[in-house]
Enzyme design. Structure first.
Site, PDB file in Angstrom:
ATOM      1  N   LYS A  81     -24.073  43.841  68.008  1.00 53.71           N
ATOM      2  CA  LYS A  81     -22.919  44.731  67.940  1.00 53.71           C
ATOM      3  C   LYS A  81     -22.115  44.453  66.670  1.00 53.71           C
ATOM      4  CE  LYS A  81     -19.177  46.086  71.177  1.00 53.71           C
ATOM      5  NZ  LYS A  81     -18.615  45.750  72.517  1.00 53.71           N
ATOM      6  N   SER A 162     -17.997  49.433  75.674  1.00 61.91           N
ATOM      7  CA  SER A 162     -17.969  49.676  74.247  1.00 61.91           C
ATOM      8  C   SER A 162     -19.252  49.262  73.525  1.00 61.91           C
ATOM      9  CB  SER A 162     -16.784  48.905  73.625  1.00 61.91           C
ATOM     10  OG  SER A 162     -16.978  47.500  73.700  1.00 61.91           O
ATOM     11  N   SER A 186     -17.790  46.352  79.042  1.00 59.21           N
ATOM     12  CA  SER A 186     -18.442  46.791  77.806  1.00 59.21           C
ATOM     13  C   SER A 186     -19.891  46.362  77.652  1.00 59.21           C
ATOM     14  CB  SER A 186     -17.637  46.314  76.593  1.00 59.21           C
ATOM     15  OG  SER A 186     -16.401  46.974  76.549  1.00 59.21           O
TER      16      SER A 186
END
Length: 518
Positions: A81, A162, A186
């Site tokens: 990420k 997320s 997330s």
């Protein structure tokens, strides 16, 4: 050996082919980067790829040829990420131009551990900007740098967030696996929505050093993968104590467990599993999830587990009242963000925009046109900046203790202790909030898909389909802090018996395979 299909290939599959000399890590990097290039113009799952990935793969292939192997991740391409810092030619921006060009003093601890284990970080995955801690009116998977990530199971699918990019990357084999972060939902939400295994570790099991923060009391880093065993391999690499993150000093063991060791079909034998039925809500749209969850009870019992239904959370009403103000106005998270994001900016050795604190971040975002302000607001930052509470205040610690109570004794730990349970199960869509506020672990596995007859529902911007045909959903396991080894064992057994991931294909799948680059 036949070449593995990269839509399904596990880490074991790839290691078998590498060991046999059927293909190389260089071949794998070429194939995965080509797959990214093939579908990224539609799905926007990757912000940037690593220009050094081919050279790194060549070096790791040479190590293998000399008989030197670093472990299960040696030569395996993964994507992380874009809030997990690497000291290389890639950026780390949480999807924002505010951090473009910022240079950290070193790799984050997580990236350093992955590199030391021989993983090839082939790119940075897109996400919900600032890990979904900026706007009240943005969308899952949107960043100013990376655009709008979309899921692969239905056109314009909301990928959830997320860790939206990591979810999509793993779901269609744009890398062997991905690593994301979670503050509240997330990892678990995008893993569930992309038919993946996911582990949200206990807060403190994985270091947050040089990871763009939201809240030191809730942030954690974990894997999103196509199988639970792959997630376990990665967790064993990234877990452990770190002097840069004193939350990791709470880890109750000196050696990190081999989380994949007990990953087999017999893992649920003798387990006592509870269902917090009072926390499972039925809505007008989640019927397929509830039906599939209830049907799973028979599977658990067939695998040797004892199911305790109505193992209710003892103070659910207190939890609901406590969290009623919502994530955006949580004083603990808000105070954490104000302090933690300033600390992150001030760690940078190069900080091109000169941002040092939340007010300067607000000013930059309001005036830098590509940040899409005011169309996408900064409500969460404004709320955090206006708090009359800081991390040193007595009121902060009062709120923090309340959080720990409502996320443990009032809910997860309370049910585990009251009913003498080994774990709890719950639909993944209902799991994150309870575990978030007390730092408890969650493990999710695929459970099913919405039927083809599902009505299509759009988000408020009408830019994403928030619910539609073939949308995946998952089942989550709760356990005590640092009980990941037990939860992984249970999840592996359930996954082996059901294999729900194989029941539905994404609508968009890359065509490029290893044979095309060899």
């Amino acid at each position: 050996m036949p070449l593995p299909d990269l839509l399904y290939a596990t880490i074991d599959d790839l290691q078998s082919g590498l060991a046999a000399g059927t293909f190389t890590s260089l071949d794998l990097v070429k194939a995965y980067v080509a797959r990214i290039n093939e579908v990224n113009p539609v799905l926007h799952a990757v912000i940037e790829t690593n220009p050094d990935a081919l050279a790194i793969a060549t070096s790791l292939d040479a190590e293998r040829a000399r008989g030197s192997l670093r472990g299960n991740l040696h030569g395996i391409p993964i994507c992380i990420k874009d809030n997990i810092a690497t000291l290389d030619k890639m950026n780390n921006t949480a999807g924002s131009f505010a951090l473009l060009g910022a240079i950290p003093p070193s790799d984050s601890t997580i990236a350093a551990k992955l590199k030391a284990a021989g993983a090839i970080i082939i790119g940075k995955c897109n996400l919900s900007q600032w890990a979904n801690y900026r706007s009240s009116n943005s969308t899952n998977g949107w960043t100013s740098r990376g655009g709008q990530t979309m899921g692969a199971y239905y056109p314009m699918q909301d990928p959830s967030g997320s860790s939206s990019g990591p979810g999509v990357v793993s779901s269609i084999g744009l890398a062997a696996a991905a690593v994301g972060t979670e503050t509240s939902g997330s990892i678990i939400s995008p893993a569930s929505r992309n038919s993946l295994a996911g582990i949200k570790p206990s807060v403190g099991l994985t270091s947050r050093y040089l990871v763009v923060p939201i809240s030191q009391t809730q942030d954690t880093i974990g894997p999103l993968t196509r199988t639970m065993k792959d997630a376990a391999y990665i967790l064993s690499v990234i877990a452990g104590k770190d002097s840069h993150d004193n939350y990791t000093s709470a880890i109750p063991f000196e050696s990190v467990p081999d989380y994949a060791a007990a990953c087999n079909s017999q893992g649920l034998q003798g387990a006592k599993i509870g269902i917090p039925r009072n926390a499972i809500t039925v809505s007008a749209t989640n019927g397929p999830e509830i039906t599939a969850f209830n049907a799973s009870i028979t599977t658990f019992e067939g695998l040797g587990a004892t199911i305790v239904d109505n193992a209710d959370f003892p103070d659910l009403a207190g939890y609901v009242n406590f969290t009623g103000a919502g994530y955006t106005t949580d004083p603990v998270v808000g105070a954490d963000f104000v302090a933690d994001v300033a600390n992150y900016f001030n760690e940078m050795t190069t900080n091109p925009n000169g941002i040092k604190n939340i007010q300067q971040l607000i000013n930059f975002t309001e005036t830098y046109v590509p940040e899409d302000y005011p169309d996408r607001d900064i409500a969460r930052w404004l709320s955090a900046a206006s708090l009359n509470i800081t991390m040193g205040d007595p009121n902060y610690y009062t709120a923090l203790l309340q959080q720990y109570y409502y996320g443990s004794n009032a809910t997860i730990l309370g049910a585990l202790e009251k009913y003498d349970l080994d774990a709890l199960i719950i639909p993944s869509s209902m799991a994150p909030g309870y575990a978030a506020i007390a730092g408890y672990p969650i493990v999710t596995v695929p459970l099913g898909y919405y039927p083809a007859s599902t009505n299509v529902t759009y988000n408020s911007r009408r830019t994403l389909v928030s619910l539609g045909p073939n949308f995946p959903f998952g089942l989550s396991f709760f356990g005590r802090r640092f009980s990941e080894a037990t939860l992984v064992k249970y999840a592996c057994a359930f996954e082996a018996a059901t294999n729900y991931r194989q029941l539905q294909h994404p609508y968009i799948i890359p065509n490029i395979q290893l044979v095309d680059v060899m």
